[in-house]
Design an enzyme around this catalytic site. Structure first.
Site, PDB file in Angstrom:
ATOM      1  N   GLY A 206       0.879  -1.187   0.000  1.00  0.00           N
ATOM      2  CA  GLY A 206       0.000   0.000   0.000  1.00  0.00           C
ATOM      3  C   GLY A 206       0.907   1.225   0.000  1.00  0.00           C
ATOM      4  O   GLY A 206       1.832   1.310   0.812  1.00  0.00           O
TER       5      GLY A 206
ATOM      6  N   ALA B 281       1.178   3.056   3.449  1.00  0.00           N
ATOM      7  CA  ALA B 281       1.930   2.285   4.439  1.00  0.00           C
ATOM      8  C   ALA B 281       3.408   2.222   4.067  1.00  0.00           C
ATOM      9  O   ALA B 281       4.284   2.378   4.928  1.00  0.00           O
ATOM     10  CB  ALA B 281       1.348   0.879   4.557  1.00  0.00           C
TER      11      ALA B 281
ATOM     12  N   GLU C  18      -4.340   6.792  -3.191  1.00  0.00           N
ATOM     13  CA  GLU C  18      -5.063   5.539  -2.970  1.00  0.00           C
ATOM     14  C   GLU C  18      -6.114   5.682  -1.865  1.00  0.00           C
ATOM     15  O   GLU C  18      -6.626   4.687  -1.375  1.00  0.00           O
ATOM     16  CB  GLU C  18      -4.085   4.397  -2.630  1.00  0.00           C
TER      17      GLU C  18
ATOM     18  N   THR D  24      10.336  12.054 -10.390  1.00  0.00           N
ATOM     19  CA  THR D  24      11.300  10.953 -10.284  1.00  0.00           C
ATOM     20  C   THR D  24      11.413  10.273 -11.645  1.00  0.00           C
ATOM     21  O   THR D  24      10.427  10.103 -12.365  1.00  0.00           O
ATOM     22  CB  THR D  24      10.910   9.930  -9.196  1.00  0.00           C
TER      23      THR D  24
ATOM     24  N   GLY E 111      13.098   7.180 -12.344  1.00  0.00           N
ATOM     25  CA  GLY E 111      13.616   5.813 -12.236  1.00  0.00           C
ATOM     26  C   GLY E 111      15.116   5.824 -12.048  1.00  0.00           C
ATOM     27  O   GLY E 111      15.644   6.602 -11.253  1.00  0.00           O
TER      28      GLY E 111
ATOM     29  N   ASP F 151      13.526  -5.787  -7.947  1.00  0.00           N
ATOM     30  CA  ASP F 151      12.079  -5.524  -7.860  1.00  0.00           C
ATOM     31  C   ASP F 151      11.900  -4.046  -7.532  1.00  0.00           C
ATOM     32  O   ASP F 151      12.270  -3.605  -6.455  1.00  0.00           O
ATOM     33  CB  ASP F 151      11.476  -6.422  -6.757  1.00  0.00           C
TER      34      ASP F 151
ATOM     35  N   ALA G 157       7.667  -0.206  -4.858  1.00  0.00           N
ATOM     36  CA  ALA G 157       7.933   0.654  -3.701  1.00  0.00           C
ATOM     37  C   ALA G 157       9.206   1.494  -3.808  1.00  0.00           C
ATOM     38  O   ALA G 157       9.609   2.117  -2.832  1.00  0.00           O
ATOM     39  CB  ALA G 157       7.938  -0.121  -2.391  1.00  0.00           C
ATOM     40  N   ALA G 158       9.833   1.536  -4.990  1.00  0.00           N
ATOM     41  CA  ALA G 158      10.991   2.436  -5.145  1.00  0.00           C
ATOM     42  C   ALA G 158      10.524   3.872  -4.901  1.00  0.00           C
ATOM     43  O   ALA G 158      11.120   4.617  -4.112  1.00  0.00           O
ATOM     44  CB  ALA G 158      11.590   2.309  -6.543  1.00  0.00           C
ATOM     45  N   GLY G 159       9.441   4.248  -5.584  1.00  0.00           N
ATOM     46  CA  GLY G 159       8.914   5.606  -5.434  1.00  0.00           C
ATOM     47  C   GLY G 159       8.439   5.865  -4.003  1.00  0.00           C
ATOM     48  O   GLY G 159       8.619   6.961  -3.475  1.00  0.00           O
ATOM     49  N   ASP G 160       7.842   4.855  -3.378  1.00  0.00           N
ATOM     50  CA  ASP G 160       7.355   5.028  -1.999  1.00  0.00           C
ATOM     51  C   ASP G 160       8.521   5.239  -1.042  1.00  0.00           C
ATOM     52  O   ASP G 160       8.464   6.099  -0.161  1.00  0.00           O
ATOM     53  CB  ASP G 160       6.546   3.798  -1.562  1.00  0.00           C
TER      54      ASP G 160
ATOM     55  N   HIS H  94      17.392   8.990  -2.894  1.00  0.00           N
ATOM     56  CA  HIS H  94      17.918   8.122  -3.959  1.00  0.00           C
ATOM     57  C   HIS H  94      18.589   6.890  -3.355  1.00  0.00           C
ATOM     58  O   HIS H  94      18.424   5.778  -3.860  1.00  0.00           O
ATOM     59  CB  HIS H  94      18.980   8.869  -4.778  1.00  0.00           C
TER      60      HIS H  94
ATOM     61  N   ARG I  22      15.926  -5.481  -3.586  1.00  0.00           N
ATOM     62  CA  ARG I  22      15.262  -6.517  -2.778  1.00  0.00           C
ATOM     63  C   ARG I  22      13.809  -6.687  -3.203  1.00  0.00           C
ATOM     64  O   ARG I  22      13.195  -5.766  -3.717  1.00  0.00           O
ATOM     65  CB  ARG I  22      15.242  -6.098  -1.311  1.00  0.00           C
TER      66      ARG I  22
HETATM   67  P1  ADP Z   1       8.030   4.840  -9.161  1.00  0.00           P
HETATM   68  O1  ADP Z   1       8.534   3.668  -8.372  1.00  0.00           O
HETATM   69  O2  ADP Z   1       6.993   5.641  -8.440  1.00  0.00           O
HETATM   70  O3  ADP Z   1       7.659   4.527 -10.580  1.00  0.00           O
HETATM   71  P2  ADP Z   1      10.579   5.834 -10.122  1.00  0.00           P
HETATM   72  O4  ADP Z   1      10.670   4.618 -10.991  1.00  0.00           O
HETATM   73  O5  ADP Z   1      10.729   7.151 -10.777  1.00  0.00           O
HETATM   74  O6  ADP Z   1       9.243   5.873  -9.258  1.00  0.00           O
HETATM   75  O7  ADP Z   1      11.689   5.672  -8.981  1.00  0.00           O
HETATM   76  C1  ADP Z   1      11.726   6.464  -7.846  1.00  0.00           C
HETATM   77  C2  ADP Z   1      13.135   6.559  -7.352  1.00  0.00           C
HETATM   78  O8  ADP Z   1      13.611   5.243  -7.025  1.00  0.00           O
HETATM   79  C3  ADP Z   1      14.131   7.111  -8.345  1.00  0.00           C
HETATM   80  O9  ADP Z   1      14.173   8.533  -8.328  1.00  0.00           O
HETATM   81  C4  ADP Z   1      15.433   6.483  -7.838  1.00  0.00           C
HETATM   82  O10 ADP Z   1      15.899   7.160  -6.683  1.00  0.00           O
HETATM   83  C5  ADP Z   1      14.980   5.105  -7.383  1.00  0.00           C
HETATM   84  N1  ADP Z   1      15.076   4.072  -8.435  1.00  0.00           N
HETATM   85  C6  ADP Z   1      14.069   3.557  -9.179  1.00  0.00           C
HETATM   86  N2  ADP Z   1      14.516   2.633 -10.041  1.00  0.00           N
HETATM   87  C7  ADP Z   1      15.843   2.540  -9.841  1.00  0.00           C
HETATM   88  C8  ADP Z   1      16.904   1.752 -10.412  1.00  0.00           C
HETATM   89  N3  ADP Z   1      16.670   0.858 -11.386  1.00  0.00           N
HETATM   90  N4  ADP Z   1      18.162   1.943  -9.934  1.00  0.00           N
HETATM   91  C9  ADP Z   1      18.425   2.836  -8.940  1.00  0.00           C
HETATM   92  N5  ADP Z   1      17.473   3.604  -8.373  1.00  0.00           N
HETATM   93  C10 ADP Z   1      16.207   3.461  -8.795  1.00  0.00           C
END
Ligand code: ADP
Length: 305
Positions: free
Chosen positions: A41, A44, A142, A222, A224, A248, A251-254, A278, A287
Protein backbone atom coordinates in the site's frame (compact mmCIF):
# COMPACT_ATOMS: atom_id res chain seq x y z
CA UNK A 1 1.25 12.22 23.58
CA UNK A 2 3.18 14.91 21.67
CA UNK A 3 1.97 15.55 18.12
CA UNK A 4 4.00 13.88 15.36
CA UNK A 5 5.84 16.35 13.13
CA UNK A 6 5.32 14.26 10.00
CA UNK A 7 1.98 12.72 9.12
CA UNK A 8 1.44 10.25 6.31
CA UNK A 9 -2.18 9.79 5.23
CA UNK A 10 -2.79 6.88 2.88
CA UNK A 11 -3.46 3.27 2.01
CA UNK A 12 -2.62 -0.11 3.49
CA UNK A 13 -2.65 -3.17 1.22
CA UNK A 14 -1.91 -6.87 1.42
CA UNK A 15 0.38 -7.46 -1.58
CA UNK A 16 -0.11 -10.90 -3.17
CA UNK A 17 3.14 -11.28 -5.09
CA UNK A 18 3.94 -13.84 -7.79
CA UNK A 19 7.14 -14.12 -9.85
CA UNK A 20 6.62 -14.78 -13.57
CA UNK A 21 9.04 -15.04 -16.50
CA UNK A 22 6.88 -12.72 -18.62
CA UNK A 23 3.45 -11.16 -18.00
CA UNK A 24 0.48 -13.17 -19.33
CA UNK A 25 -1.24 -11.71 -22.40
CA UNK A 26 -5.07 -11.47 -22.30
CA UNK A 27 -6.45 -15.01 -22.27
CA UNK A 28 -3.04 -16.55 -21.55
CA UNK A 29 -2.06 -18.50 -18.40
CA UNK A 30 1.58 -18.43 -17.32
CA UNK A 31 3.22 -20.51 -14.59
CA UNK A 32 4.46 -18.42 -11.69
CA UNK A 33 6.49 -19.23 -8.59
CA UNK A 34 7.50 -17.85 -5.21
CA UNK A 35 4.01 -16.73 -4.10
CA UNK A 36 4.09 -14.50 -1.01
CA UNK A 37 1.70 -12.17 0.82
CA UNK A 38 3.65 -9.07 1.81
CA UNK A 39 2.72 -5.78 3.50
CA UNK A 40 2.20 -2.96 0.99
CA UNK A 41 0.00 0.00 0.00
CA UNK A 42 1.54 3.32 -1.01
CA UNK A 43 0.59 5.05 2.23
CA UNK A 44 1.93 2.29 4.44
CA UNK A 45 5.11 1.93 2.38
CA UNK A 46 5.84 5.66 2.65
CA UNK A 47 5.01 5.71 6.36
CA UNK A 48 7.24 2.68 7.02
CA UNK A 49 10.08 4.25 5.04
CA UNK A 50 9.80 7.45 7.09
CA UNK A 51 9.65 5.52 10.39
CA UNK A 52 12.64 3.26 9.55
CA UNK A 53 14.65 6.28 8.42
CA UNK A 54 14.19 8.10 11.71
CA UNK A 55 11.13 10.36 11.25
CA UNK A 56 8.82 11.30 14.10
CA UNK A 57 5.76 10.08 12.22
CA UNK A 58 2.05 9.45 12.69
CA UNK A 59 0.06 7.42 10.17
CA UNK A 60 -3.61 7.97 9.25
CA UNK A 61 -5.17 4.96 7.49
CA UNK A 62 -7.89 2.31 7.49
CA UNK A 63 -7.16 -1.42 7.53
CA UNK A 64 -9.66 -4.28 7.47
CA UNK A 65 -10.94 -5.94 10.61
CA UNK A 66 -9.00 -9.07 9.55
CA UNK A 67 -5.83 -10.87 10.66
CA UNK A 68 -3.72 -9.04 8.11
CA UNK A 69 -5.03 -5.62 9.18
CA UNK A 70 -4.42 -6.24 12.88
CA UNK A 71 -0.95 -7.65 12.18
CA UNK A 72 -0.15 -4.53 10.14
CA UNK A 73 -1.00 -2.24 13.05
CA UNK A 74 1.40 -4.27 15.26
CA UNK A 75 4.12 -3.97 12.62
CA UNK A 76 3.62 -0.20 12.29
CA UNK A 77 4.04 0.06 16.06
CA UNK A 78 7.20 -2.06 15.88
CA UNK A 79 8.56 0.31 13.23
CA UNK A 80 8.04 3.11 15.74
CA UNK A 81 5.15 5.05 14.25
CA UNK A 82 2.19 6.63 16.06
CA UNK A 83 -0.83 4.48 15.11
CA UNK A 84 -3.75 5.98 17.06
CA UNK A 85 -5.32 6.96 13.70
CA UNK A 86 -4.83 3.58 12.00
CA UNK A 87 -8.37 2.27 12.18
CA UNK A 88 -9.58 -1.33 11.75
CA UNK A 89 -12.91 -1.10 9.89
CA UNK A 90 -15.50 -3.68 10.86
CA UNK A 91 -16.85 -5.86 8.05
CA UNK A 92 -14.25 -4.92 5.43
CA UNK A 93 -11.07 -6.69 4.32
CA UNK A 94 -7.74 -4.83 4.19
CA UNK A 95 -6.97 -3.33 0.78
CA UNK A 96 -5.38 -5.72 -1.71
CA UNK A 97 -2.84 -5.64 -4.52
CA UNK A 98 -2.18 -8.44 -7.00
CA UNK A 99 1.42 -8.02 -8.15
CA UNK A 100 3.28 -9.92 -10.83
CA UNK A 101 7.01 -9.44 -11.11
CA UNK A 102 8.65 -10.38 -14.41
CA UNK A 103 12.21 -11.71 -14.73
CA UNK A 104 13.14 -8.26 -16.12
CA UNK A 105 12.30 -6.70 -12.71
CA UNK A 106 9.24 -4.87 -14.12
CA UNK A 107 5.96 -5.21 -12.25
CA UNK A 108 2.28 -5.29 -13.17
CA UNK A 109 -0.20 -4.42 -10.42
CA UNK A 110 -4.00 -4.53 -9.89
CA UNK A 111 -5.40 -3.03 -6.69
CA UNK A 112 -8.74 -2.92 -4.88
CA UNK A 113 -9.31 -0.27 -2.18
CA UNK A 114 -11.48 -2.34 0.24
CA UNK A 115 -10.96 -0.80 3.74
CA UNK A 116 -8.96 2.11 2.24
CA UNK A 117 -12.26 3.40 0.79
CA UNK A 118 -13.57 3.81 4.36
CA UNK A 119 -11.14 6.68 5.08
CA UNK A 120 -13.86 9.26 4.39
CA UNK A 121 -13.88 12.88 5.66
CA UNK A 122 -16.27 11.71 8.45
CA UNK A 123 -13.87 8.98 9.56
CA UNK A 124 -10.96 11.43 9.39
CA UNK A 125 -12.84 14.02 11.48
CA UNK A 126 -11.75 12.78 14.97
CA UNK A 127 -8.09 12.94 13.86
CA UNK A 128 -8.02 16.46 12.42
CA UNK A 129 -5.72 17.76 15.16
CA UNK A 130 -3.01 15.38 13.94
CA UNK A 131 -3.17 17.29 10.66
CA UNK A 132 -3.40 20.80 12.08
CA UNK A 133 -0.43 20.18 14.42
CA UNK A 134 1.80 18.54 11.79
CA UNK A 135 4.72 20.33 10.14
CA UNK A 136 4.56 18.15 7.01
CA UNK A 137 1.81 15.92 5.62
CA UNK A 138 2.52 13.40 2.85
CA UNK A 139 -0.34 11.83 0.87
CA UNK A 140 -0.86 9.68 -2.23
CA UNK A 141 -3.95 8.92 -4.34
CA UNK A 142 -5.06 5.54 -2.97
CA UNK A 143 -7.45 7.19 -0.44
CA UNK A 144 -10.87 8.76 -1.10
CA UNK A 145 -10.35 11.95 -3.08
CA UNK A 146 -12.57 14.17 -0.86
CA UNK A 147 -10.42 13.13 2.13
CA UNK A 148 -7.22 14.12 0.34
CA UNK A 149 -8.72 17.48 -0.66
CA UNK A 150 -9.96 18.15 2.88
CA UNK A 151 -6.62 17.18 4.43
CA UNK A 152 -4.66 19.37 1.98
CA UNK A 153 -6.88 22.39 2.67
CA UNK A 154 -6.72 21.84 6.43
CA UNK A 155 -2.94 21.46 6.61
CA UNK A 156 -2.37 24.46 4.34
CA UNK A 157 -4.65 26.64 6.45
CA UNK A 158 -2.84 25.56 9.63
CA UNK A 159 0.52 26.54 8.07
CA UNK A 160 1.88 23.02 7.49
CA UNK A 161 3.65 21.73 4.36
CA UNK A 162 1.52 19.60 2.00
CA UNK A 163 3.39 17.03 -0.12
CA UNK A 164 1.47 14.91 -2.63
CA UNK A 165 2.85 11.85 -4.37
CA UNK A 166 0.23 11.73 -7.16
CA UNK A 167 0.16 7.95 -7.50
CA UNK A 168 -1.53 5.98 -9.00
CA UNK A 169 -1.60 8.29 -12.03
CA UNK A 170 -4.69 10.44 -12.60
CA UNK A 171 -5.51 13.99 -13.58
CA UNK A 172 -6.00 16.42 -10.67
CA UNK A 173 -8.22 19.50 -10.35
CA UNK A 174 -6.50 22.89 -10.18
CA UNK A 175 -8.16 23.45 -6.79
CA UNK A 176 -6.06 20.65 -5.26
CA UNK A 177 -2.84 21.57 -7.08
CA UNK A 178 -3.17 25.10 -5.67
CA UNK A 179 -2.98 23.68 -2.10
CA UNK A 180 0.29 21.76 -2.66
CA UNK A 181 3.70 22.88 -1.45
CA UNK A 182 5.33 19.98 -3.27
CA UNK A 183 4.35 17.31 -5.79
CA UNK A 184 6.43 14.20 -6.60
CA UNK A 185 5.14 12.45 -9.75
CA UNK A 186 7.07 9.80 -11.67
CA UNK A 187 7.30 10.18 -15.47
CA UNK A 188 3.89 8.55 -16.14
CA UNK A 189 2.15 10.58 -13.45
CA UNK A 190 3.78 13.82 -14.67
CA UNK A 191 2.43 13.13 -18.16
CA UNK A 192 -1.05 12.39 -16.78
CA UNK A 193 -1.01 15.68 -14.84
CA UNK A 194 0.38 17.92 -17.57
CA UNK A 195 -0.06 16.18 -20.94
CA UNK A 196 3.72 16.44 -21.46
CA UNK A 197 5.52 13.14 -22.14
CA UNK A 198 8.62 13.32 -19.93
CA UNK A 199 11.63 11.84 -21.70
CA UNK A 200 14.23 14.59 -21.68
CA UNK A 201 15.26 17.25 -19.19
CA UNK A 202 13.54 19.84 -21.42
CA UNK A 203 10.29 17.84 -21.16
CA UNK A 204 10.62 17.77 -17.37
CA UNK A 205 11.14 21.55 -17.39
CA UNK A 206 7.95 21.99 -19.44
CA UNK A 207 5.90 19.68 -17.17
CA UNK A 208 7.25 21.37 -14.03
CA UNK A 209 6.37 24.84 -15.36
CA UNK A 210 2.77 23.78 -16.00
CA UNK A 211 2.50 22.59 -12.38
CA UNK A 212 4.18 25.76 -11.04
CA UNK A 213 1.64 27.84 -13.00
CA UNK A 214 -1.13 26.00 -11.15
CA UNK A 215 0.40 26.98 -7.81
CA UNK A 216 2.66 24.06 -6.84
CA UNK A 217 5.81 25.36 -5.12
CA UNK A 218 8.25 22.48 -5.62
CA UNK A 219 7.92 19.99 -8.48
CA UNK A 220 10.05 16.86 -8.19
CA UNK A 221 9.72 14.34 -11.05
CA UNK A 222 11.30 10.95 -10.28
CA UNK A 223 12.94 9.41 -13.34
CA UNK A 224 13.62 5.81 -12.24
CA UNK A 225 17.27 4.84 -12.63
CA UNK A 226 18.01 8.27 -14.18
CA UNK A 227 17.37 10.03 -10.85
CA UNK A 228 15.04 12.98 -10.24
CA UNK A 229 14.35 16.41 -11.72
CA UNK A 230 13.56 19.10 -9.15
CA UNK A 231 12.22 22.56 -9.88
CA UNK A 232 11.37 25.40 -7.50
CA UNK A 233 11.80 29.16 -7.19
CA UNK A 234 15.47 28.38 -6.40
CA UNK A 235 16.00 26.89 -9.87
CA UNK A 236 15.77 23.52 -11.58
CA UNK A 237 18.20 20.62 -11.94
CA UNK A 238 18.58 16.89 -12.48
CA UNK A 239 19.90 15.06 -9.40
CA UNK A 240 21.33 11.69 -10.49
CA UNK A 241 20.61 8.54 -8.49
CA UNK A 242 22.71 5.48 -7.61
CA UNK A 243 23.45 2.64 -9.99
CA UNK A 244 22.34 -0.77 -8.66
CA UNK A 245 21.08 -4.07 -10.09
CA UNK A 246 17.28 -3.91 -9.90
CA UNK A 247 15.52 -7.03 -8.58
CA UNK A 248 12.08 -5.52 -7.86
CA UNK A 249 11.20 -1.86 -8.29
CA UNK A 250 7.94 -2.17 -6.27
CA UNK A 251 7.93 0.65 -3.70
CA UNK A 252 10.99 2.44 -5.14
CA UNK A 253 8.91 5.61 -5.43
CA UNK A 254 7.36 5.03 -2.00
CA UNK A 255 10.74 4.58 -0.34
CA UNK A 256 11.95 7.70 -2.16
CA UNK A 257 8.98 9.77 -0.94
CA UNK A 258 9.15 8.58 2.68
CA UNK A 259 12.90 9.23 2.75
CA UNK A 260 12.59 12.61 1.06
CA UNK A 261 10.08 14.08 3.51
CA UNK A 262 12.00 12.61 6.45
CA UNK A 263 15.20 14.35 5.36
CA UNK A 264 13.42 17.64 4.57
CA UNK A 265 11.60 17.49 7.91
CA UNK A 266 14.97 17.06 9.62
CA UNK A 267 16.22 20.25 7.99
CA UNK A 268 18.38 18.83 5.17
CA UNK A 269 18.77 20.91 1.99
CA UNK A 270 16.72 19.84 -1.04
CA UNK A 271 19.77 18.35 -2.81
CA UNK A 272 20.90 16.41 0.28
CA UNK A 273 17.34 15.19 0.89
CA UNK A 274 17.10 13.96 -2.73
CA UNK A 275 20.45 12.13 -2.48
CA UNK A 276 19.34 10.48 0.76
CA UNK A 277 16.05 9.47 -0.90
CA UNK A 278 17.92 8.12 -3.96
CA UNK A 279 20.10 5.98 -1.69
CA UNK A 280 17.14 4.57 0.28
CA UNK A 281 15.20 3.87 -2.94
CA UNK A 282 18.23 2.30 -4.66
CA UNK A 283 18.64 -0.14 -1.75
CA UNK A 284 14.92 -0.99 -1.95
CA UNK A 285 15.06 -1.96 -5.65
CA UNK A 286 17.77 -4.55 -4.91
CA UNK A 287 15.26 -6.52 -2.78
CA UNK A 288 11.89 -8.21 -3.25
CA UNK A 289 8.62 -6.80 -1.91
CA UNK A 290 7.36 -3.41 -0.79
CA UNK A 291 7.81 -2.95 2.98
CA UNK A 292 10.30 -5.81 3.42
CA UNK A 293 12.61 -4.03 0.93
CA UNK A 294 12.63 -0.68 2.74
CA UNK A 295 15.99 -0.05 4.46
CA UNK A 296 16.74 1.37 7.91
CA UNK A 297 18.72 4.53 8.53
CA UNK A 298 22.00 2.70 9.38
CA UNK A 299 21.95 0.85 6.03
CA UNK A 300 21.42 4.06 4.08
CA UNK A 301 24.21 5.79 5.99
CA UNK A 302 26.64 2.93 5.16
CA UNK A 303 25.46 2.83 1.50
CA UNK A 304 26.13 6.56 1.05
CA UNK A 305 29.73 6.39 2.39
P1 ADP B 1 8.03 4.84 -9.16
O1 ADP B 1 8.53 3.67 -8.37
O2 ADP B 1 6.99 5.64 -8.44
O3 ADP B 1 7.66 4.53 -10.58
P2 ADP B 1 10.58 5.83 -10.12
O4 ADP B 1 10.67 4.62 -10.99
O5 ADP B 1 10.73 7.15 -10.78
O6 ADP B 1 9.24 5.87 -9.26
O7 ADP B 1 11.69 5.67 -8.98
C1 ADP B 1 11.73 6.46 -7.85
C2 ADP B 1 13.13 6.56 -7.35
O8 ADP B 1 13.61 5.24 -7.02
C3 ADP B 1 14.13 7.11 -8.35
O9 ADP B 1 14.17 8.53 -8.33
C4 ADP B 1 15.43 6.48 -7.84
O10 ADP B 1 15.90 7.16 -6.68
C5 ADP B 1 14.98 5.11 -7.38
N1 ADP B 1 15.08 4.07 -8.44
C6 ADP B 1 14.07 3.56 -9.18
N2 ADP B 1 14.52 2.63 -10.04
C7 ADP B 1 15.84 2.54 -9.84
C8 ADP B 1 16.90 1.75 -10.41
N3 ADP B 1 16.67 0.86 -11.39
N4 ADP B 1 18.16 1.94 -9.93
C9 ADP B 1 18.42 2.84 -8.94
N5 ADP B 1 17.47 3.60 -8.37
C10 ADP B 1 16.21 3.46 -8.79
Amino acid sequence: MAASKLIVLGSVNADHVLQVDTFPRPGETVIGHGYQVLPGGKGANQAVAAARLGADIGFIACVGDDDFGHRMIERFNEDGMETSAVMAVEGLPTGIALIQIAASGENSISISAEANAALTPEVLAPHMTMLTQAETVLMQLESPFETIELAARTVRKAGGRVVLNPAPARALPDSLLAELDMITPNETEAEMLTGVGVETEADARKAADILHDKGVGVVLITLGEKGAYVSSSEGARLVEGYSVTAVDTTAAGDTFNGALVTALQQGKSMDDAILFAHAAAAISVTRLGAQPSIPRLEEVTVFMK
